[in-house]
Design an enzyme around this catalytic site. Structure first.
Site, PDB file in Angstrom:
ATOM      1  N   SER A   1     -33.452  25.835 -66.144  1.00 20.29           N
ATOM      2  CA  SER A   1     -33.587  26.690 -67.322  1.00 20.29           C
ATOM      3  C   SER A   1     -32.591  27.843 -67.169  1.00 20.29           C
ATOM      4  CB  SER A   1     -35.012  27.218 -67.447  1.00 20.29           C
ATOM      5  OG  SER A   1     -35.354  27.996 -66.315  1.00 20.29           O
TER       6      SER A   1
ATOM      7  N   SER B   1     -38.549  32.660 -57.449  1.00 20.43           N
ATOM      8  CA  SER B   1     -38.316  32.338 -58.856  1.00 20.43           C
ATOM      9  C   SER B   1     -37.584  33.506 -59.491  1.00 20.43           C
ATOM     10  CB  SER B   1     -39.639  32.089 -59.587  1.00 20.43           C
ATOM     11  OG  SER B   1     -40.388  33.288 -59.679  1.00 20.43           O
ATOM     12  N   LYS B   2     -37.011  33.243 -60.646  1.00 22.38           N
ATOM     13  CA  LYS B   2     -36.334  34.315 -61.369  1.00 22.38           C
ATOM     14  C   LYS B   2     -37.337  35.377 -61.799  1.00 22.38           C
ATOM     15  CE  LYS B   2     -33.213  30.688 -62.789  1.00 22.38           C
ATOM     16  NZ  LYS B   2     -32.966  29.644 -63.799  1.00 22.38           N
ATOM     17  N   GLN B   3     -38.559  34.921 -62.190  1.00 22.32           N
ATOM     18  CA  GLN B   3     -39.580  35.876 -62.605  1.00 22.32           C
ATOM     19  C   GLN B   3     -39.985  36.804 -61.458  1.00 22.32           C
ATOM     20  OE1 GLN B   3     -39.605  32.664 -63.118  1.00 22.32           O
ATOM     21  NE2 GLN B   3     -39.933  32.233 -65.293  1.00 22.32           N
TER      22      GLN B   3
END
Length: 297
Positions: free
Chosen positions: A10, A239-241
């Site tokens: 993504s 994670s990017k989050q």
């Protein structure tokens, strides 16, 4: 059937160490089986897409010596294919409108279970037999058939899930009008002829749903391999989050060796990228080359 694998990030930011582990495993599995490795940009969740992140990811892969086969596919350009699939399911009587909010679904789960379950909250089927009075459609859900979905994971072994009980009728088109990941990935894997999906274990829970959808759409379900996740010092999944930093490409060989070790594999003696890839591919082929590839899971 010839092997076709894919990597489908993504574009919500650059690749980090966790996403590289999944990309590395996917790439090596395709190359070890003399197959094709496709790149798909999963930007179906358009609000989360970061401008330029897709190009950044491609540059990162190239810098590491990971080259994909064929053209890149962007999910944001495939609305017509998803609409066709939704109509196919609707003609089977498998799609219905849902007027429930997230809060209502959470409250229902709390009443049914006495506490909020970890992860996804099963949908109670409130709108399955028609919208309650005064409600308007927000999302569109799949009427999930009863029964246990069983499959063999090439890393984790036998798996099973009763989707109707564990998840319930899941969303195909969201309240904001965007397509749900579950529908998009099944449609795209079928369109691209993907035979094998290698990805992180955080997506294991999606597999049974995707197999149910594939069967209802009359397309093959790919074999699957879910590889270990990478965690930070707090015990959180990278994670990017969670603020995972972008890959360090100043020393690409060290970056690849670190991802290789995260898979629990022994260190390789490679001194540069040109040596790393044949050594890693040969090792992967010896370990995973013939494992359960003689038949679909």
């Amino acid at each position: 059937m010839s092997y076709v694998g894919r990597f489908a990030p993504s574009p919500s930011g650059p690749l980090h160490e966790g996403s590289l582990v999944a990309a590395l495993a996917s790439y090596l599995d395709a190359r070890a089986h003399h197959g094709r490795w496709l790149l798909r940009i999963e930007d179906v969740d358009k609000p989360r897409a970061v401008p330029g992140a897709d190009r950044c990811i491609m540059d990162q892969l190239r810098a590491l010596g990971m080259h994909w086969d064929g053209p890149v596919i962007w999910q944001s350009q495939r609305d017509a294919a998803y609409e066709t699939a939704l109509q196919q399911l609707a003609e089977q009587g498998r799609v219905y409108p849902c007027g429930c909010t997230r809060r209502e679904i959470a409250d229902s789960a709390l009443q049914r279970h006495g506490q909020l379950p970890e992860g996804e909250r099963p949908y109670a089927g409130t709108c399955r037999n028609g919208l309650p009075p005064g409600r308007v459609p927000r999302a569109w859900r799949l009427r999930v058939p009863e029964g246990t979905e069983r499959f063999d994971d090439r890393w984790l072994g036998p798996q099973e899930q009763d989707v109707s009980q564990a998840i319930g009728d899941f969303v195909l088109r969201r309240a904001d009008g965007l397509w749900a990941y579950q529908l998009a990935v099944v449609v795209d894997d079928a369109a691209q002829g993907v035979t094998d999906v290698v990805r992180g274990q955080d997506l294991l829970g999606s597999t049974a749903r995707q197999r149910v959808l594939a069967r209802l759409l009359g397309v093959p379900a790919p074999r699957v391999m879910h590889v270990p996740l990478v965690y930070d010092e707090r015990g959180l999944k990278l994670s990017k989050q969670n603020g995972a930093p972008a890959l360090d490409l100043s020393r690409p060989l060290d970056t690849l060796q670190a991802a290789w070790r995260q898979l629990g594999l022994p260190a390789l003696p490679a001194r540069d990228l040109a040596a790393f890839w044949p050594q890693a591919t040969a090792h992967w082929a010896r370990r995973f080359g013939e494992r359960r590839l003689d038949a679909r899971a």
